[in-house]
Design a protein around this motif. Structure first.
Motif, PDB file in Angstrom:
ATOM      1  N   PRO A  60     -43.576  33.787   1.385  1.00 55.94           N
ATOM      2  CA  PRO A  60     -44.590  32.845   0.911  1.00 55.94           C
ATOM      3  C   PRO A  60     -45.746  32.583   1.867  1.00 55.94           C
ATOM      4  O   PRO A  60     -45.862  31.531   2.469  1.00 55.94           O
ATOM      5  N   TRP A  61     -46.637  33.540   2.006  1.00 54.80           N
ATOM      6  CA  TRP A  61     -47.827  33.271   2.799  1.00 54.80           C
ATOM      7  C   TRP A  61     -49.019  32.935   1.900  1.00 54.80           C
ATOM      8  O   TRP A  61     -50.139  32.832   2.357  1.00 54.80           O
ATOM      9  N   TYR A  62     -48.750  32.766   0.605  1.00 55.80           N
ATOM     10  CA  TYR A  62     -49.812  32.360  -0.313  1.00 55.80           C
ATOM     11  C   TYR A  62     -50.194  30.898  -0.119  1.00 55.80           C
ATOM     12  O   TYR A  62     -51.217  30.451  -0.598  1.00 55.80           O
ATOM     13  N   VAL A  63     -49.361  30.151   0.556  1.00 55.02           N
ATOM     14  CA  VAL A  63     -49.618  28.737   0.814  1.00 55.02           C
ATOM     15  C   VAL A  63     -49.031  28.387   2.185  1.00 55.02           C
ATOM     16  O   VAL A  63     -48.033  28.980   2.605  1.00 55.02           O
ATOM     17  N   GLU A  64     -49.653  27.470   2.877  1.00 49.54           N
ATOM     18  CA  GLU A  64     -49.148  27.063   4.190  1.00 49.54           C
ATOM     19  C   GLU A  64     -47.738  26.508   4.040  1.00 49.54           C
ATOM     20  O   GLU A  64     -47.498  25.628   3.221  1.00 49.54           O
ATOM     21  N   THR A  65     -46.823  27.063   4.825  1.00 48.30           N
ATOM     22  CA  THR A  65     -45.424  26.652   4.759  1.00 48.30           C
ATOM     23  C   THR A  65     -44.889  26.471   6.166  1.00 48.30           C
ATOM     24  O   THR A  65     -45.144  27.291   7.039  1.00 48.30           O
ATOM     25  N   PHE A  66     -44.160  25.389   6.361  1.00 52.35           N
ATOM     26  CA  PHE A  66     -43.533  25.086   7.640  1.00 52.35           C
ATOM     27  C   PHE A  66     -42.028  25.185   7.458  1.00 52.35           C
ATOM     28  O   PHE A  66     -41.474  24.623   6.513  1.00 52.35           O
ATOM     29  N   TYR A  67     -41.357  25.903   8.348  1.00 50.07           N
ATOM     30  CA  TYR A  67     -39.899  26.010   8.355  1.00 50.07           C
ATOM     31  C   TYR A  67     -39.422  25.382   9.661  1.00 50.07           C
ATOM     32  O   TYR A  67     -39.996  25.642  10.721  1.00 50.07           O
ATOM     33  N   TYR A  68     -38.364  24.591   9.591  1.00 50.79           N
ATOM     34  CA  TYR A  68     -37.893  23.881  10.780  1.00 50.79           C
ATOM     35  C   TYR A  68     -36.450  23.461  10.560  1.00 50.79           C
ATOM     36  O   TYR A  68     -35.909  23.559   9.451  1.00 50.79           O
ATOM     37  N   ASP A  69     -35.823  22.995  11.631  1.00 49.77           N
ATOM     38  CA  ASP A  69     -34.478  22.449  11.495  1.00 49.77           C
ATOM     39  C   ASP A  69     -34.506  21.000  11.976  1.00 49.77           C
ATOM     40  O   ASP A  69     -35.451  20.585  12.647  1.00 49.77           O
ATOM     41  N   PRO A  70     -33.477  20.233  11.620  1.00 54.09           N
ATOM     42  CA  PRO A  70     -33.476  18.816  11.993  1.00 54.09           C
ATOM     43  C   PRO A  70     -33.517  18.560  13.505  1.00 54.09           C
ATOM     44  O   PRO A  70     -33.929  17.490  13.935  1.00 54.09           O
ATOM     45  N   SER A  71     -33.130  19.520  14.314  1.00 50.18           N
ATOM     46  CA  SER A  71     -33.131  19.311  15.767  1.00 50.18           C
ATOM     47  C   SER A  71     -34.544  19.254  16.342  1.00 50.18           C
ATOM     48  O   SER A  71     -34.740  18.787  17.458  1.00 50.18           O
ATOM     49  N   ARG A  72     -35.521  19.773  15.603  1.00 52.01           N
ATOM     50  CA  ARG A  72     -36.914  19.858  16.041  1.00 52.01           C
ATOM     51  C   ARG A  72     -37.089  20.727  17.285  1.00 52.01           C
ATOM     52  O   ARG A  72     -38.031  20.579  18.031  1.00 52.01           O
ATOM     53  N   ARG A  73     -36.158  21.638  17.525  1.00 55.83           N
ATOM     54  CA  ARG A  73     -36.285  22.552  18.665  1.00 55.83           C
ATOM     55  C   ARG A  73     -37.225  23.705  18.352  1.00 55.83           C
ATOM     56  O   ARG A  73     -37.699  24.371  19.247  1.00 55.83           O
TER      57      ARG A  73
END
Length: 147
Positions: A101-114
């Motif tokens: 999905p690079w058709y829209v800005e997407t952020f992937y992350y985990d709850p640890s915020r590392r």
């Protein structure tokens, strides 16, 4: 106790993101020029796919033991939070090719915020966080790096 809505989560996420933006470059800016105290490295994702080097991104994810991630998209002010299986997502295809999905800005992350992975519609992928940026720097060919 007030129930936290998707809109509340989106506003908090956007406000936190704004702390690390330069000017108005929250939109597609690949975060490679940040001068804050976080590790950042950005790559030409479009070229990585065109040259069939997706396995380099997969190896980064494996090295950092990233299987499932939370994702955030805010397309047309319609915030979406979803869990994504990252390796499967890298290889999803439709009739015309890969549909990472690079058709829209997407952020992937985990709850640890590392770590955080940011994918823009401009065909860039940015890794933030010490462990993931070090892995990306070792694994992904420097020819794809955005400087």
């Amino acid at each position: 106790m007030k129930k936290i809505t998707v809109q509340d989560r989106a506003e908090k996420f956007i406000n936190e993101l704004g702390k690390y933006a330069v000017g108005n470059f929250k939109y597609w800016f690949p975060f490679c020029k940040l001068q804050k105290n976080i590790s950042v490295i950005a790559y030409d994702l479009d070229r990585i796919y065109k040259e069939n080097c997706i396995e380099q991104i997969e190896r980064v994810l494996h090295t950092c033991k990233i299987c499932v991630a939370d994702s955030f998209q805010n397309q047309m002010n319609n915030p979406r939070f979803k869990k994504k299986y990252m390796i499967r997502l890298l290889y999803e295809k439709d009739g015309i090719g890969y549909n990472f999905p690079w058709y829209v800005e997407t952020f992937y992350y985990d709850p640890s915020r590392r770590w955080m992975i940011y994918v823009s519609h401009e065909g860039t992928i940015t890794f933030t966080g010490n462990e993931i940026t070090q892995a990306a720097n070792r694994i992904i060919s420097s020819q794809y790096m955005i400087k």
